[in-house]
Design a protein around this motif. Sequence first.
Motif: not given
Length: 485
Positions: A215-216, A219
């Motif tokens: 999920d980074i 961003g």
Amino acid sequence: MQTTLDLASDTLLGRANISARQLETTLSGLMVPGVDYADLYFQMQKSETWLLEDGVVRNAGASTAQGVGVRALAGEQTGFAYADELAFPMLAQASKAAAAIAREGKTARMNALTRRDIGPAVRYRPIDPAATLNAEAKVALLHYADKAARDADSRVTRVTVSLAGSSDTMLVAASDGTLAGDVRPMVRLNVSVQVEENGKRESASAGGGGRLGYDIYSGPDDPVAGYAHEAVRRALVRLAAEPAPAGALPVVMSPGWSGVLLHEAVGHGLEGDFNRRGASNYAGKIGQKVASDLCTVVDDGTLEGRRGSLAVDDEGTPAAVNTLIENGVLVGYMQDKHNARLMGTAPTGNARRESYAYTVMPRMTNTYMRPGDSDPGDIIASVESGIYAAHFGGGSVDITSGNFVFSCDEAYRIENGKLGAPLKGVTLIGNGPEVMGRVSMVGNDWALDTGVGVCGKNGQSVPVGVGQPTLKVDSITVGGTEGAA
């Protein structure tokens, strides 16, 4: 609430149907006369890799590795064996082999196992990154990076994108009573490009990651596009680069990844095993001046989400912030339990191993230089004629002498206090302690690398982090292609 230790124990001992009593029995069996310390290291690592080349997904694979390493220490000697199966019979067999190192001597005490829960010191979530994104989304991520690189410039001719994720679950039980576990996630995305203009080709890459989930990469700052654009920028800089000067020149190093030179030329020499054996040029120099007063060097395994961070090391010692050089004075080494005991000091949370199939060594985690007081612009302005090292490639160092050779894959002239033309063929040649003594300005900026570092030592590779502020070294030998400067 289930702790990380509970999760690791359930995953590893539960899978192997090994009880806490069997752990203590096995450790007691290792503590034969002459053995000072013993430990059991259980591990299960799940990993996956994805590769996109020329717009097509060429590879997608997943694997699981599991096993147990058994170690017995007798003085300076190490007995080690491992099994590729989590089962009590295999554990017993490996333990018998490890205990063969025993020598004549007294029997060390076997302490009852005591839980060492990580508690509030968690630096990352105990997750499996593979589960944080489905297959379709991973493929879409690869294609997005590919498009971002191609859209960045019409001179881009080839793009390769790789994505990797892993979950490393470990549990260590030791004769000193340690019982600790961890679940360590890791992700990395890398974009490599080739550019071409007038028949000339150059390539470059960029990427990042850490102990996080996929999920980074989604961003708000759009890191994937950032990696793609950075790879293209570096490649285009190389297209325009001119031959580098050669000679002894002042060098300004950029913040962040340039800390890899510090890692290699200084960091390895501060690991306990090299110093115990007298193989490092820093051996026996605690309390002595080994660098400029401006230099404070730290190894820090506690940074949140960073590639080199740990909750506990591979002996169950909590990771720590260890100052190695303070205001130019050597104040400490990085230690595992074995070398610490033989040197009469305490372990520092730097015991690391590539996997259960390897024994432990003292290794770096995230190693960096602390910032100083100088403005980065003033540092560059102070150089009449020199080199700005913006990004480093490969290099090597001789631990005993401290001599190093490093290539810069992005560098610029500094002329009259200003950045000039990009350069190719820049190689920095020097000696770690000597170069540290020539640091004359340290920036008030500071950065860590993007999360791509891998450190090799004695055939083992582990993830690490590096960092530093902008800094000026008054003189380094520059090997170039232009001739003497």
